[in-house]
Design an enzyme around this catalytic site. Structure first.
Site: not given
Lengths: 537, 443
Positions: B230-231, B237, B280, B300, B365
């Site tokens: 993932r980023h 987040n 991101r 995402e 994502h």
């Protein structure tokens, strides 16, 4: 130190650095690196030009700049009057020389297109039936760093061949002064001239290291050898899905919705009373067409499904056919958009194809999204697609070979069915208004708009282009002692870029244009075949 | 019949019939194809006749079982094939299957005729996949990868196994009649030569066969690794908000640098790097200092009206939607947004391209990574939305034998947890505390 990212204003793409040089970034990766030359192989009347044009139209639509180079056209330019099949006799030395020079001239233009004009794929449309000719092309490819992919069409079904000849050969410029029977006879003798020297591709021996696909009996069988990369894989998949069975594709929008009445974009509203009338009218229309096995596709939005419900036949819902996502502008009227997001409103008018709504989509995104639908439409026979304005424009641009520049302004009014019938090398379009009034949702290209970063062709651009017209303005090949291709100077006039000037002809046929000696008879022949697209509002 | 987000591909059930000598990759292709079809939503199952034989004849002695003149063994083998076909019929009629892969050698015209007449009687379509290979190196490699570990040879040493298996292949060779391009011109089939250097495709009948052919023409067996990550941790987040398009938090930036070091340490030949169009993932890739390509398809999942909300806010504003999502997280579509099912459909071209490629790092994502992981690890729809894909962890996937080896590489940079397990109570009238029982912590 990580580079700062900025989001491009039109496409909403995050890139490092400042947005000084707008980049025609794609919604997907750049998937063809070295340019590719697709080389058609086969006897005359085997569908080479048909496949060349169709493939080119598809590749341009998905954003891969592609152009066809038809050696027959170069020959017609060099030898103004076609007399008879004697020209193609293998022992006709002067003709053989001319034909060789034409092939070289075409390859010279291929090189120019791929090296200097931002092309990524060139389709070299000629018989290329001898090993000698193919060796020359392979040599040309390796000297210039081009990948070579052969498409060979093999067919011995006499009915298919006769039908091809009738469909596209008897009315071609070579036979403008002949009657059909004479044309047919001459053409068949022409084919015989090639047969003796025809060396098909041999996957087991001589040609085992080449990359190619053999299309056998109009797609009954395929032999694919050494597929090298993504674009070749897509080409093979496309060729395996197309067919030549006669059929009709109907495109229409959902009936007028309550949001349409208020001038609102997007959303998921139901049909207005007039929209419901349209659904009933559509059902009657479909019945009148008396079609065999009609498939119906809708989107997953309420208005499209409601329109299909009236038909009383099964339909399939595709999310991929949903209207363009207007992101933060969903359900606003254009006035509200102008008021709340004035800058966005202007940007969209500057470059409507690439413009992505904030948190939404662009037409370019739509093309990617809708591509599996196109692939399925190619597989199917009679289909009715009930979709939405932007989506319909994308689909129509594919069938009618319209560029990225034109696509967002194609006219797709409510309550009008477009009936598309494949014919010859293109598509006949008939517009049928079902006589139920509706609002107009079309916004023309604003006159005063300062054109944004323009539709210039860039090296890695993925601007869908109209398949470019062939470059007829070549120096006439009078002198048969022209030096071979390696020593030729760069071409005098670069081929015109694939910008599509707005068509002033109401014709929607995507056939060849013949400049030079205009053949009126041929044009009228095509006019007789094509209906004019009229707006009856 | 619930409408899905993808159109129905099959009308009549289809039997895919593998053809080929032993060690030609039939089971490899069967399993991979089955995994792909199930992932795109076409219920598919493999029926491996060898397994039926191992059930019937508990102990495998040696290759003599496969000798063409071994009448008793022949009877057993025929019975096994018949039993497998019976199960195919049951799969279609009782278990709502759509595609069955009949994995056996099927090397004689006679055997294939039996299958064709079975299918004709029941109204099933038949599509043959023949694997032809005479490259001794490839065959030796196949035997090494999958045969030595098979139940038949579990007690033998490798030399013995190799000997026996080679003689097994000889037993089949004498009677092997490949699909004939003339005699079998009416059949639908694909012939794969030498692991994909050439394909011969005959009479593709419908959409699903076309997709199968496209898939088979894109897969390869060259060793490579796929890295999924993932980023880095994002600003949203940290706040416990879903979706949006925020940039990396300070810890996320640290992760990006750590990822760069990790990748350099892996010494990967010609790595391709893919990101989504969201800030991101791009910021994360930027730190690698190598070219990367952006795919919108990797964005995402679109949470529609719930974009940028916390789980608490979703519970407060859309309690019913929140409960419905917990009831069927795979199929649930956010209002004006997407479902996991939609995501799979959207990601299919990415999977196809991943199959074509060699070494790739995909920076994406949580929901997207779950979909990709489910494809590689053959996880069903009900497990997919709950696969663990924590921040700051790279998953290294390496194809091996019939599946995929996974190595999680946690890069030891702290990050919030974004994983929400299915709560105990999924009723729409549950209390807020019950809904938020499993929601992860945030600022």
């Amino acid at each position: 130190m990580p580079r700062e990212l900025t989001q491009s204003r039109i496409q909403k793409i995050w890139m490092p650095g400042k947005e000084d040089k707008p980049r025609r970034a794609v919604s997907g990766p750049h998937l063809a690196n070295p340019p590719t030359v697709i080389v058609m192989v086969g006897l005359p009347a085997r569908g080479k030009t048909y496949m060349s044009k169709k493939l080119t139209r598809y590749l341009n639509w998905i954003g891969m700049p592609t152009k066809v180079f038809n050696v027959g056209e170069y020959r017609r330019e060099a030898v103004k009057n076609y007399s008879s099949y004697d020209f193609f006799k293998p022992d006709n030395e002067s003709a053989v020389k001319i034909r060789q020079q034409c092939a070289l001239a075409a390859l010279r233009d291929v090189r120019s297109y791929l090296t200097d004009e931002g092309g990524q794929v060139a389709v070299f449309d000629a018989t290329n039936t001898t090993r000698e000719r193919r060796e020359m092309i392979l040599d040309f490819g390796s000297k210039n760093g081009f990948k070579i992919f052969f498409i060979e069409s093999v067919c011995d079904d006499l009915d298919v061949i006769a039908s091809n000849i009738m469909e596209v050969k008897v009315s071609c410029p070579d036979y403008q002064d002949c009657n059909k029977t004479d044309a047919m006879l001459d053409f068949q003798k022409r084919i015989e001239c090639y047969k003796a020297s025809y060396q098909p591709l041999e996957p087991d021996h001589y040609d085992r290291d080449l990359s190619f696909i053999k299309v056998i009996d109009v797609g009954r069988q395929f032999l694919a050898n050494r597929i090298q990369d993504h674009i070749q894989s897509k080409i093979v998949y496309y060729l395996m899905n197309i067919h030549v069975q006669p059929r009709v594709i109907y495109l229409c929008r959902h009936g007028e919705s309550t949001d349409n009445l208020q001038g609102r974009l997007g959303g998921d509203a139901g049909l207005s009373p007039r929209g419901k009338k349209f659904a009933a009218a559509l059902a009657r229309f479909v019945e009148e067409q008396k079609l065999k096995d009609l498939k119906v596709f809708t989107s997953q939005l309420c208005r499209s499904i409601q329109t299909a419900e009236d038909l009383g036949v099964p339909y399939e819902q595709w999310k991929a056919l949903n209207e363009i996502d207007a992101g933060v502008c969903e359900e606003m009227t254009y006035d509200e958009v102008k008021e709340k997001f004035p800058e966005e409103f202007d940007l969209r008018d500057q470059d409507k194809y690439y413009y992505r709504y904030p948190a939404g989509e662009s037409y370019q995104d739509l093309v990617q999204r809708v591509e599996p639908v196109i692939m399925e439409l190619e597989r199917q026979e009679n289909v009715l697609v009930i979709c939405h304005q932007a989506v319909m424009r994308c689909l129509l641009a594919y069938f009618l070979d319209k560029s990225a520049d034109e696509m967002p302004y194609l006219k797709c009014p409510l309550h009008t069915v477009l009936k598309l019938t494949p014919v010859a090398y293109g598509c006949k379009v008939e517009s049928i208004y079902l006589n139920v009034e509706a609002v107009n949702t079309h916004r023309d290209r604003p006159e005063e708009v300062k054109r944004g970063p323009g539709t210039l062709l860039r090296r890695n651009s993925v601007t869908p282009l109209t398949s470019p017209d062939s470059n007829i303005k070549k120096p006439r090949i009078d002198d048969l002692d022209e030096p071979p291709i390696q020593e030729l100077p760069s071409s005098a006039a670069p081929a015109p870029l694939g910008l599509c000037s707005p068509s002033h002809l109401p014709l929607a046929l995507t056939g060849q244009h013949w400049l030079g000696k205009v053949c009126l008879r041929t044009i009228f022949h095509y006019l007789a075949v094509v209906s004019l697209v009229l707006q009856r509002t | 019949q619930t409408p899905s987000s993808v159109p129905q591909f099959c009308n009549s059930p289809t039997v895919i019939v593998m053809v080929g000598l032993p060690a030609r990759g039939k089971t490899y292709i069967s399993k991979k194809l089955t995994r792909y079809l199930n992932w795109i939503g076409v219920p598919t199952k493999t029926f491996n006749v060898g397994q039926y034989r191992r059930q019937a004849v508990q102990i495998y002695e040696n290759f003599e079982f496969f000798k063409p003149d071994n009448e008793e063994a022949m009877k057993i083998r025929k019975a096994c094939a018949a039993a497998a076909l019976k199960d195919v019929a049951a799969y279609f009629s009782k278990e709502k299957g759509q595609v069955a892969v009949f994995d056996a050698t099927n090397t004689t015209r006679e055997r294939r005729a039996v299958i064709l007449s079975f299918a004709k009687e029941k109204g099933y379509k038949v599509f043959f996949v023949e694997s032809i290979c005479d490259d001794p190196d490839i065959i030796a490699e196949n035997i090494k990868q999958v045969k030595f570990g098979s139940p038949d040879y579990v007690d033998r040493d490798t030399d013995e196994a190799l000997q026996d298996f080679s003689q097994r292949i000889e037993c089949y060779k004498a009677s092997y009649v490949p699909i004939d391009d003339e005699k079998d011109r009416k059949l639908s089939y694909i012939k794969i030569f030498n692991v994909g250097s050439r394909y011969l495709v005959n009479r593709v009948q419908d959409h699903i066969q076309s997709r199968i052919v496209y898939y088979l023409m894109n897969i390869h067996v060259t060793p490579r690794s796929i890295y999924l990550s993932r980023h880095g941790e994002s600003e949203l987040n940290l706040l416990g908000r879903i979706g949006g398009d925020s940039g990396l938090s300070p810890r996320g930036q640290t992760y990006a640098k750590a990822l760069a070091a990790f990748i350099r340490g892996q010494n990967i030949k010609e790595l391709k790097v893919w990101t989504s169009h969201m800030k991101r993932t791009i910021q994360t890739a930027e730190a690698l200092g190598v070219p990367y390509e952006q795919w919108k398809a990797l964005n995402e999942i679109d949470a529609g009206v719930c974009e940028e909300l916390t789980y608490e806010e979703i519970q407060e504003n859309f309690p019913e939607e929140f409960a419905l999502r917990d009831q069927d997280k795979y199929r649930y579509r956010y209002p004006k947004g997407e479902s996991y099912e939609d995501l799979v459909h959207r990601l299919e071209p990415v999977i196809m391209e991943l199959e074509r490629q060699e070494n790739v790092l995909v920076v994406c994502h949580q929901a997207v990574m779950r979909c990709l992981l489910a494809y590689f690890l053959d996880k069903p729809a009900d497990e997919l939305p709950y696969l663990r894909c924590p921040l700051h962890t790279v998953l290294k996937l390496t194809p091996v034998a019939y599946g995929c080896k996974v190595e999680p590489c946690c890069l030891n940079i702290e990050a919030v947890n974004t994983h929400r397990e299915k709560p105990t109570n999924v009723d729409v009238d549950r209390k807020p505390e019950e809904a938020l029982q499993t929601a992860p912590d945030h600022i």
